[in-house]
Design a protein around this motif. Sequence first.
Motif, PDB file in Angstrom:
ATOM      1  N   VAL A   1       0.858  -1.199   0.000  1.00  0.00           N
ATOM      2  CA  VAL A   1       0.000   0.000   0.000  1.00  0.00           C
ATOM      3  C   VAL A   1       0.887   1.238   0.000  1.00  0.00           C
ATOM      4  N   GLY A   2       0.299   2.353  -0.451  1.00  0.00           N
ATOM      5  CA  GLY A   2       1.007   3.627  -0.382  1.00  0.00           C
ATOM      6  C   GLY A   2       1.503   4.096  -1.737  1.00  0.00           C
TER       7      GLY A   2
ATOM      8  N   THR B   1      -3.708  -7.599   0.910  1.00  0.00           N
ATOM      9  CA  THR B   1      -2.625  -8.559   0.666  1.00  0.00           C
ATOM     10  C   THR B   1      -2.607  -9.613   1.775  1.00  0.00           C
ATOM     11  N   ALA B   2      -2.883  -9.146   2.989  1.00  0.00           N
ATOM     12  CA  ALA B   2      -2.943 -10.097   4.109  1.00  0.00           C
ATOM     13  C   ALA B   2      -4.024 -11.147   3.847  1.00  0.00           C
ATOM     14  N   TYR B   3      -5.157 -10.711   3.308  1.00  0.00           N
ATOM     15  CA  TYR B   3      -6.215 -11.678   2.993  1.00  0.00           C
ATOM     16  C   TYR B   3      -5.770 -12.607   1.860  1.00  0.00           C
TER      17      TYR B   3
ATOM     18  N   GLY C   1     -13.447  -3.891  -5.190  1.00  0.00           N
ATOM     19  CA  GLY C   1     -13.928  -5.270  -5.130  1.00  0.00           C
ATOM     20  C   GLY C   1     -12.934  -6.224  -4.464  1.00  0.00           C
ATOM     21  N   ARG C   2     -11.792  -5.703  -3.991  1.00  0.00           N
ATOM     22  CA  ARG C   2     -10.810  -6.598  -3.348  1.00  0.00           C
ATOM     23  C   ARG C   2     -11.283  -6.989  -1.955  1.00  0.00           C
ATOM     24  N   LYS C   3     -10.921  -8.211  -1.562  1.00  0.00           N
ATOM     25  CA  LYS C   3     -11.291  -8.674  -0.224  1.00  0.00           C
ATOM     26  C   LYS C   3     -10.238  -8.208   0.782  1.00  0.00           C
ATOM     27  N   CYS C   4     -10.704  -7.722   1.906  1.00  0.00           N
ATOM     28  CA  CYS C   4      -9.828  -7.134   2.925  1.00  0.00           C
ATOM     29  C   CYS C   4     -10.172  -7.739   4.284  1.00  0.00           C
ATOM     30  N   LEU C   5      -9.149  -8.121   5.040  1.00  0.00           N
ATOM     31  CA  LEU C   5      -9.392  -8.625   6.399  1.00  0.00           C
ATOM     32  C   LEU C   5      -9.784  -7.461   7.308  1.00  0.00           C
TER      33      LEU C   5
ATOM     34  N   THR D   1      -8.927  -0.698   3.410  1.00  0.00           N
ATOM     35  CA  THR D   1      -7.723  -1.309   2.838  1.00  0.00           C
ATOM     36  C   THR D   1      -6.565  -1.376   3.827  1.00  0.00           C
ATOM     37  N   VAL D   2      -6.556  -0.466   4.808  1.00  0.00           N
ATOM     38  CA  VAL D   2      -5.434  -0.487   5.766  1.00  0.00           C
ATOM     39  C   VAL D   2      -5.907  -0.403   7.208  1.00  0.00           C
TER      40      VAL D   2
END
Length: 282
Positions: free
Chosen positions: A12-13, A143-145, A197-201, A253-254
């Motif tokens: 990210v960033g 990314t963690a997901y 649409g991205r999956k995020c924890l 996202t973060v």
Amino acid sequence: MGIDIIPTDAPVGAEIQGVDLSQPLSDPDFATVENAFNEHGVVFFRGQSLSPDGLLSFTQRFGDISFNVFGEDHGLNDHPGVVLISNIEEDGRDIGVKRAGSRWHSDMCYTAMPPRGTILCAKEVPDQDGLVLGDTCFAATHTAYDDLPDAMKQRLDGCRAVFDFAGRQRAQIITQEQRERFPPVTHPMVRTHPKTGRKCLYVMRDDCTGIVGREEDEAQRLIAALADHIIRPEYVYRHRWQPGDVLIWDNCTVQHLAIQDYDLPLRRLMHRTTFAADAPPA
Ligand code: SIN
């Protein structure tokens, strides 16, 4: 002058160059900024000079101003939507919220509709003989997901966690009125980002106190394992502040953490605004 988007080395960033936030952005330029924000989760602009009015106008292009309970006593005079985050004291009083964000979290996750994003403008940055202190870290929840094993992804499918403002760290310090204003809520542990649409924890220690339908022990083990997974060093962007920085983060996202490695007489002063989401996490 064109706008350049320069991603960091982390998941990210991105720095956005070629934008002067003291001037109103054209609709196409704002769309470029907003797309970069959606894609990178954290975007920042260096060398800005943004007044409180300018900050509020810029913020409102992303969404309605949200008010954070911790900022209620530390809004800027005449600009209550701008919250001071600071360790500075004047006349024996803290001028801003002190030690904000000293644990990994996502803003106001304990509300039914957590805000879409948050903006910080760096006014004063602690500097010890050239060594800049008071960084802020951001962990990439998508990314963690993505990196979770399939078995864990299946286990989390459809799971909802309980988020409680009176959670473990705050139970002793909040008022009865605050406890009543923010009853426990539930959110999906895996959120779908409304724009990408991205999956995020969406799990963290402290605010996240249980999992619907799971025994306490099992829930605590799962929350702890996922919370630790999200903040692995390879998922983290660490922002080293410069006065004049304006940085925006996406609360889906973060997750973020403010490093508390400075104290007076080293001063840190940030102006913060928060903007609302269109819908609850899904
Ligand atoms: C916060 O969590 O809003 C504070 C972040 C920071 O001061 O760096």
